[in-house]
Design an enzyme around this catalytic site. Sequence first.
Site, PDB file in Angstrom:
ATOM      1  N   GLU A   1      -9.702   6.268   2.786  1.00 42.98           N
ATOM      2  CA  GLU A   1     -10.521   5.202   3.361  1.00 42.98           C
ATOM      3  C   GLU A   1      -9.588   4.056   3.706  1.00 42.98           C
ATOM      4  O   GLU A   1      -8.458   3.991   3.207  1.00 42.98           O
ATOM      5  CB  GLU A   1     -11.569   4.748   2.328  1.00 42.98           C
ATOM      6  CG  GLU A   1     -11.119   3.653   1.378  1.00 42.98           C
ATOM      7  CD  GLU A   1     -10.085   4.111   0.331  1.00 42.98           C
ATOM      8  OE1 GLU A   1      -9.784   5.319   0.239  1.00 42.98           O
ATOM      9  OE2 GLU A   1      -9.583   3.237  -0.376  1.00 42.98           O
TER      10      GLU A   1
ATOM     11  N   LYS B   1       0.799  -1.235   0.000  1.00 44.53           N
ATOM     12  CA  LYS B   1       0.000   0.000   0.000  1.00 44.53           C
ATOM     13  C   LYS B   1       0.828   1.279   0.000  1.00 44.53           C
ATOM     14  O   LYS B   1       0.392   2.305  -0.517  1.00 44.53           O
ATOM     15  CB  LYS B   1      -0.966  -0.004   1.205  1.00 44.53           C
ATOM     16  CG  LYS B   1      -2.060  -1.060   1.108  1.00 44.53           C
ATOM     17  CD  LYS B   1      -3.010  -0.769  -0.061  1.00 44.53           C
ATOM     18  CE  LYS B   1      -4.080  -1.817  -0.195  1.00 44.53           C
ATOM     19  NZ  LYS B   1      -4.965  -1.630  -1.337  1.00 44.53           N
TER      20      LYS B   1
ATOM     21  N   SER C   1       1.464  -9.677  -0.814  1.00 43.14           N
ATOM     22  CA  SER C   1       1.044  -8.269  -0.761  1.00 43.14           C
ATOM     23  C   SER C   1       1.212  -7.659   0.620  1.00 43.14           C
ATOM     24  O   SER C   1       1.368  -6.442   0.759  1.00 43.14           O
ATOM     25  CB  SER C   1      -0.413  -8.141  -1.209  1.00 43.14           C
ATOM     26  OG  SER C   1      -1.246  -8.967  -0.412  1.00 43.14           O
TER      27      SER C   1
HETATM   28  C1  LIG Z   1      -8.139   0.253   0.106  1.00 39.60           C
HETATM   29  C2  LIG Z   1      -8.706  -0.771   0.995  1.00 39.60           C
HETATM   30  C3  LIG Z   1      -7.911  -2.021   1.023  1.00 39.60           C
HETATM   31  C4  LIG Z   1      -6.998  -2.344   1.979  1.00 39.60           C
HETATM   32  N1  LIG Z   1      -6.183  -3.436   1.871  1.00 39.60           N
HETATM   33  C5  LIG Z   1      -6.214  -4.268   0.890  1.00 39.60           C
HETATM   34  C6  LIG Z   1      -5.216  -5.324   0.754  1.00 39.60           C
HETATM   35  C7  LIG Z   1      -5.181  -6.120  -0.404  1.00 39.60           C
HETATM   36  C8  LIG Z   1      -6.214  -5.964  -1.485  1.00 39.60           C
HETATM   37  O1  LIG Z   1      -6.190  -4.675  -1.992  1.00 39.60           O
HETATM   38  P1  LIG Z   1      -5.780  -4.434  -3.540  1.00 39.60           P
HETATM   39  O2  LIG Z   1      -4.342  -4.741  -3.650  1.00 39.60           O
HETATM   40  O3  LIG Z   1      -6.067  -3.002  -3.824  1.00 39.60           O
HETATM   41  O4  LIG Z   1      -6.645  -5.372  -4.323  1.00 39.60           O
HETATM   42  C9  LIG Z   1      -4.206  -7.071  -0.557  1.00 39.60           C
HETATM   43  N2  LIG Z   1      -3.262  -7.277   0.384  1.00 39.60           N
HETATM   44  C10 LIG Z   1      -3.268  -6.547   1.522  1.00 39.60           C
HETATM   45  C11 LIG Z   1      -2.195  -6.803   2.543  1.00 39.60           C
HETATM   46  C12 LIG Z   1      -4.246  -5.554   1.737  1.00 39.60           C
HETATM   47  O5  LIG Z   1      -4.222  -4.827   2.885  1.00 39.60           O
HETATM   48  C13 LIG Z   1      -6.745  -1.536   3.188  1.00 39.60           C
HETATM   49  O6  LIG Z   1      -7.471  -0.604   3.500  1.00 39.60           O
HETATM   50  O7  LIG Z   1      -5.755  -1.833   3.867  1.00 39.60           O
END
Ligand SMILES: CC/C=C(/N=C/c1c(COP(=O)(O)O)cnc(C)c1O)C(=O)O
Length: 393
Positions: free
Chosen positions: A105, A83, A376
């Site tokens: 968000e 992120k 991720s």
């Molecule tokens: C934007 C909302 C999604 C969130 N997280 C999604 C997330 C995801 C899925 O989100 P995307 O990569 O955007 O599909 C995959 N792996 C981890 C560790 C994540 O935290 C958040 O708020 O942390």
Amino acid sequence: GKFGRYGGQYVPEALMPAIEELTDAYERYVLGNEDGFMDEFRERLADFGGRPIPLQRADRLSERYDTDVFLKREDLLHGGAHKLNNALGQVLLAKYMGKERIIAETGAGQHGTATAMAAAHLDMPCEIYMGERDINRQRPNVFRMKLNGAEVNPVTAGRGTLKEAISETMRDWATTVENTHYVIGSIVGPHPFPVMVRDFQAVISEEMREQSLERTGALPTDVVACAGGGSNTMGSFAAFVDDDEVALHAVEAGGSTLEVDEEAGVAPNSASLYTGEEGVLHGARTKLLQDSDGQIMESHSISSGLDYAGVGPELAYLVDEGRVNPVAVDDDAALEGFHRLSSTEGIIPALETAHAFGFLEEHHEDLGERVIVNVSGRGDKDLDAAIEETDKR
Ligand SMILES: CC/C=C(/N=C/c1c(COP(=O)(O)O)cnc(C)c1O)C(=O)O
């Protein structure tokens, strides 16, 4: 801002000036590198974020599946998930645009934490909107956001998960566009958000490509990534989309079952690509979990970050084009993936990431000899949930 039928800018008039201003900034700074924006972005991503990120061979899983399994370790990026790539890019862009306030968000709290970290790093005040339900199941991240100086605004509407948090943040932005930038957390929302977020996350696959050629002398045969809104997915795929020989697998949350209860308007999963229908959500035409009246259904997933009824329009397009293979992995298989990576490779993944390892277990026979899985995020935030869910089974 279109991906075939998908994408677009389905926003209220009040937001159009902000969307136009952002589109202009995206074209000048991200695409045009005006004032060296992208150079500064990459430098901060290295020094503050810790890039480049390793592509590590998973020896145990390679034995188990009799193929070369490589892990792209975005769990090692500062903050513990992919992120930060997007959050740092957007907060820096907000600074270049002369904005004074950051809002975002969050579902799993990883995006919220990444935005709070980037805002602190770049000296910007920051407010995060988070559903009550997610506040309760991702508590460690709520503390981190506050420690990084952000205010966390609980969202009590609806089920109190990602969908309501996005809607609430968009409502704030509609009245504060003058001085505020909305750091959207995935490849969702009106143009230019989906392409801008993908461009910030593309560093994942750019590194993967270079590392794969360096290590194996060839491109991977398969790239596997979990898909909530789709940002780590498109980040992992971007550099390979034009290489047809590289199979791209987007792993969605199959929740408890793919059977949908239309009457109740509840989908016990978040498999928008796999079972969704075309519709408009949060400013973009895409694939959504909706009932026969077109009402958006409640989604479900053991993981907050995948618990979303929508998905990025670019992913919806690539699935329709047959370029991306959408798969759904249920809660049980994700939980097994969580335990398997932890005990066999010494890496505790986020529950979101664990879905990709559920896919590997179920479908490794169909994969080629060089498989890259995007880790991720790390699973510290999920320890309580995982222990509770495991005890229940
Ligand atoms: C934007 C909302 C999604 C969130 N997280 C999604 C997330 C995801 C899925 O989100 P995307 O990569 O955007 O599909 C995959 N792996 C981890 C560790 C994540 O935290 C958040 O708020 O942390």
